[in-house]
Structure formats: structure tokens, C-alpha cells
Design a protein around this motif. Structure first.
Motif, PDB file in Angstrom:
ATOM      1  N   TRP A   1       0.843  -1.203   0.000  1.00 35.36           N
ATOM      2  CA  TRP A   1       0.000   0.000   0.000  1.00 35.36           C
ATOM      3  C   TRP A   1       0.872   1.245   0.000  1.00 35.36           C
ATOM      4  N   PHE A   2       1.910   1.241   0.857  1.00 34.03           N
ATOM      5  CA  PHE A   2       2.777   2.410   0.962  1.00 34.03           C
ATOM      6  C   PHE A   2       3.553   2.652  -0.319  1.00 34.03           C
ATOM      7  N   ALA A   3       3.924   1.604  -1.023  1.00 35.29           N
ATOM      8  CA  ALA A   3       4.719   1.749  -2.238  1.00 35.29           C
ATOM      9  C   ALA A   3       3.880   2.138  -3.445  1.00 35.29           C
TER      10      ALA A   3
ATOM     11  N   ILE B   1       0.468   8.150  -5.022  1.00 36.22           N
ATOM     12  CA  ILE B   1      -0.664   8.739  -5.742  1.00 36.22           C
ATOM     13  C   ILE B   1      -1.462   9.645  -4.817  1.00 36.22           C
ATOM     14  N   THR B   2      -1.654   9.201  -3.574  1.00 36.50           N
ATOM     15  CA  THR B   2      -2.386  10.010  -2.599  1.00 36.50           C
ATOM     16  C   THR B   2      -1.639  11.311  -2.309  1.00 36.50           C
ATOM     17  N   VAL B   3      -0.329  11.221  -2.155  1.00 35.18           N
ATOM     18  CA  VAL B   3       0.467  12.427  -1.913  1.00 35.18           C
ATOM     19  C   VAL B   3       0.397  13.359  -3.120  1.00 35.18           C
ATOM     20  N   LEU B   4       0.438  12.808  -4.316  1.00 30.23           N
ATOM     21  CA  LEU B   4       0.328  13.632  -5.517  1.00 30.23           C
ATOM     22  C   LEU B   4      -1.007  14.369  -5.545  1.00 30.23           C
ATOM     23  N   LEU B   5      -2.085  13.644  -5.275  1.00 35.00           N
ATOM     24  CA  LEU B   5      -3.406  14.268  -5.326  1.00 35.00           C
ATOM     25  C   LEU B   5      -3.610  15.288  -4.218  1.00 35.00           C
ATOM     26  N   MET B   6      -3.355  14.867  -2.967  1.00 36.31           N
ATOM     27  CA  MET B   6      -3.664  15.750  -1.839  1.00 36.31           C
ATOM     28  C   MET B   6      -2.545  16.727  -1.512  1.00 36.31           C
ATOM     29  N   GLY B   7      -1.326  16.376  -1.833  1.00 33.62           N
ATOM     30  CA  GLY B   7      -0.208  17.244  -1.494  1.00 33.62           C
ATOM     31  C   GLY B   7       0.168  18.229  -2.574  1.00 33.62           C
ATOM     32  N   LEU B   8      -0.132  17.903  -3.832  1.00 31.50           N
ATOM     33  CA  LEU B   8       0.235  18.800  -4.928  1.00 31.50           C
ATOM     34  C   LEU B   8      -0.975  19.335  -5.688  1.00 31.50           C
ATOM     35  N   LEU B   9      -1.818  18.436  -6.164  1.00 30.75           N
ATOM     36  CA  LEU B   9      -2.919  18.884  -7.004  1.00 30.75           C
ATOM     37  C   LEU B   9      -3.999  19.637  -6.229  1.00 30.75           C
ATOM     38  N   LEU B  10      -4.306  19.204  -5.008  1.00 33.92           N
ATOM     39  CA  LEU B  10      -5.320  19.906  -4.221  1.00 33.92           C
ATOM     40  C   LEU B  10      -4.898  21.337  -3.891  1.00 33.92           C
TER      41      LEU B  10
ATOM     42  N   THR C   1      -9.440   5.786   3.244  1.00 26.61           N
ATOM     43  CA  THR C   1      -8.723   6.646   4.182  1.00 26.61           C
ATOM     44  C   THR C   1      -8.196   5.855   5.371  1.00 26.61           C
ATOM     45  N   VAL C   2      -9.017   4.969   5.912  1.00 30.59           N
ATOM     46  CA  VAL C   2      -8.555   4.159   7.046  1.00 30.59           C
ATOM     47  C   VAL C   2      -7.394   3.266   6.615  1.00 30.59           C
ATOM     48  N   LEU C   3      -7.502   2.647   5.449  1.00 35.72           N
ATOM     49  CA  LEU C   3      -6.413   1.797   4.972  1.00 35.72           C
ATOM     50  C   LEU C   3      -5.143   2.603   4.694  1.00 35.72           C
ATOM     51  N   THR C   4      -5.295   3.827   4.202  1.00 30.04           N
ATOM     52  CA  THR C   4      -4.143   4.682   3.914  1.00 30.04           C
ATOM     53  C   THR C   4      -3.396   5.047   5.192  1.00 30.04           C
ATOM     54  N   ILE C   5      -4.111   5.152   6.292  1.00 31.10           N
ATOM     55  CA  ILE C   5      -3.467   5.473   7.570  1.00 31.10           C
ATOM     56  C   ILE C   5      -2.991   4.197   8.261  1.00 31.10           C
TER      57      ILE C   5
END
Length: 121
Positions: A24-26, A31-40, A68-72
Motif C-alpha cells: 500500500w505504501f509503495a 498517488i495520494t500524496v500527488l493528489l492531496m499534497g500537490l494537485l489539491l 482513508t482508514v487503509l491509507t493510515i
């Protein structure tokens, strides 16, 4: 000589959570960081219509809540398994208490993530 009554182990449970968290982390986290950290913050660079309200609506949906729960939770299980085995590699033999303390921390983060997400719904 074969041991026909081997001692049961709980290691497959911890290794499966470790493996799932690592995958999951790899794969999902970048992708989550790209979406929420850059694109948002950059409002989707004009390519996608991404804003905070849409992200909050996604997290409040059943699929988004599980995501979200799985991502954390999964990377936390991975990390705590690494901490447990890293302590052993550094010759800090903490025994079963240290093992279950590491996994308890991961469980606490999992429960807190679930409570947080359920509070949003």
C-alpha cells in the motif's frame, strides 16, 4: 526428524499486515500524496476539478472512508513491524512485551483512524 506437532505461531498475521502495508505504501501512497499534497493545493493545475469539498465528500463516502482508514492503518502496521524487527536486529531483545507493544501502537492508530473517519460520515 519431522515435528508432527509444531508450535502454532502468530507471525503469519503480522507478516501479512506488514506485506499489505508495504505494498500500500509503495503503490497507493505516492498517488495520494500527488493528489492531496500537490494537485489539491494547486487547484488541480487546471487539469482536474479538485477542491477541499470534493475531497471531504469522497472521505465521507463508504469507499472513501475505507480508503482513508487503509491509507493510515496499513503503513502504520508495516512501520511498527519494521520497528519490532529493527529493535531485534539492533540487539534490543524486548521479547513478547515489545512485540505486542509495537502492534498495539499500530492498532491504536487504526482505531483512531476509523473513529476519525466515522466522525466525518
Amino acid at each position: 526428524m519431522l515435528n508432527y506437532s509444531p508450535k502454532r505461531s502468530d507471525e503469519p498475521i503480522w507478516w501479512s499486515l506488514f506485506g499489505a502495508g508495504g505494498v500500500w505504501f509503495a503503490i497507493v501512497t505516492p498517488i495520494t500524496v500527488l493528489l492531496m499534497g500537490l494537485l489539491l493545493p494547486l487547484h488541480g493545475l487546471g487539469l482536474v476539478d479538485l477542491n477541499y469539498d470534493k475531497l471531504l465528500a469522497f472521505v465521507a463516502s463508504p469507499v472513501g472512508a475505507v480508503f482513508t482508514v487503509l491509507t493510515i492503518a496499513l503503513p502504520m502496521w508495516h512501520a511498527m513491524h519494521r520497528v519490532h524487527h529493527g529493535l531485534h536486529d539492533l540487539k534490543f531483545h524486548v521479547g513478547a512485551v515489545g512485540k505486542y507493544l509495537c502492534y498495539f501502537v499500530a492498532l491504536v492508530f487504526t482505531v483512531l483512524a476509523a473513529i476519525w473517519v466515522l466522525d466525518l460520515i
